[in-house]
Design an enzyme around this catalytic site. Structure first.
Site, mmCIF file in Angstrom:
data_model
loop_
_atom_site.group_PDB
_atom_site.id
_atom_site.type_symbol
_atom_site.label_atom_id
_atom_site.label_comp_id
_atom_site.label_asym_id
_atom_site.label_seq_id
_atom_site.Cartn_x
_atom_site.Cartn_y
_atom_site.Cartn_z
ATOM 1 N N CYS A 77 0.980 -1.186 -0.097
ATOM 2 C CA CYS A 77 0.009 0.028 0.359
ATOM 3 C C CYS A 77 0.861 1.288 0.071
ATOM 4 O O CYS A 77 1.723 1.300 0.809
ATOM 5 C CB CYS A 77 -0.789 0.145 1.095
ATOM 6 S SG CYS A 77 -2.044 1.505 1.518
ATOM 7 N N CYS A 80 0.362 3.272 3.679
ATOM 8 C CA CYS A 80 0.725 2.892 5.020
ATOM 9 C C CYS A 80 1.965 1.600 4.861
ATOM 10 O O CYS A 80 2.241 1.353 5.833
ATOM 11 C CB CYS A 80 -0.241 2.335 5.833
ATOM 12 S SG CYS A 80 -0.798 0.723 5.175
ATOM 13 N N CYS A 125 -7.153 -1.067 1.552
ATOM 14 C CA CYS A 125 -6.407 -1.261 2.299
ATOM 15 C C CYS A 125 -6.812 -1.548 3.659
ATOM 16 O O CYS A 125 -7.381 -0.493 4.241
ATOM 17 C CB CYS A 125 -4.832 -0.581 2.312
ATOM 18 S SG CYS A 125 -4.079 -0.808 3.707
ATOM 19 N N CYS A 148 -7.897 -5.355 -10.023
ATOM 20 C CA CYS A 148 -7.392 -4.278 -10.810
ATOM 21 C C CYS A 148 -7.268 -3.202 -9.995
ATOM 22 O O CYS A 148 -8.073 -2.432 -9.528
ATOM 23 C CB CYS A 148 -8.710 -3.963 -11.900
ATOM 24 S SG CYS A 148 -8.190 -2.543 -13.208
HETATM 25 ZN ZN LIG Z 1 -2.710 1.256 3.673
#
Ligand SMILES: [Zn+2]
Length: 168
Positions: A77, A80, A125, A148
């Site tokens: 991600c 984070c 996320c 995607c």
């Molecule tokens: Zn994240």
């Protein structure tokens, strides 16, 4: 050894075993949410990435350098740094966005799984809530799924390089 100390000696082991098994079955439960304000995220990610991650934007097809990324490694991600995808699950979907047949288990949340108010096919996320992309059921084996993803919402770390510490 009296009866009480015998019980104390015997009980913790099986209980600890049960707790460990429960955790292994629910990896998402071990990931504590990271809560930051929009202003805080704005200071940490680029304006283009912010629009994708926190305003549910979508980058233009074919715009991400990650489309051509074929090396083994891990996709994190971009907000984070939680690992979301293994490069082994990436494939060329021809759509112009980085595509995967599955995420790392427990790392992405959808409305169905985690009772969020986002539309079912949109995924985020699980740690920071950053918007990543959309999942469709027209992918290849083994899952038949196509995750995607916006390239701007990801950071790629090639195999052999250390993953960054999770942002706090
Ligand atoms: Zn994240």
């Amino acid at each position: 050894m009296n009866r009480r100390t015998l019980l104390q000696a015997l009980l913790p082991l099986p209980l600890a075993g049960i707790a460990a098994r429960a955790l292994a079955n629910e990896p998402a439960a071990a990931i504590a949410p990271l809560r930051k304000t929009r202003a805080q995220w704005r200071e940490l990610v680029s304006p283009a990435a912010f629009r994708i991650l926190f305003d549910e934007g979508t980058e233009p097809a074919g715009s991400s350098a990650l489309n051509a990324e074929k090396r083994p490694g891990t996709y994190l991600c971009a907000a984070c740094f939680l690992p979301l995808f293994d490069a082994a699950d990436k494939y060329e979907s021809g759509t112009g966005w980085p595509s995967f047949t599955r995420p790392i288990e427990g790392r992405l949340g959808t409305k169905t799984d985690f009772k969020l108010i986002w539309p079912r096919t949109e995924y985020h996320c699980i740690r920071c809530g950053g918007h990543q992309g959309h999942v469709f059921d027209d992918g290849p084996p083994p899952t038949g799924q196509r995750w995607c993803n916006n390239g701007l919402a990801l950071r790629f770390v090639p195999q052999g390089q250390a993953l960054p510490e999770l942002r706090t």
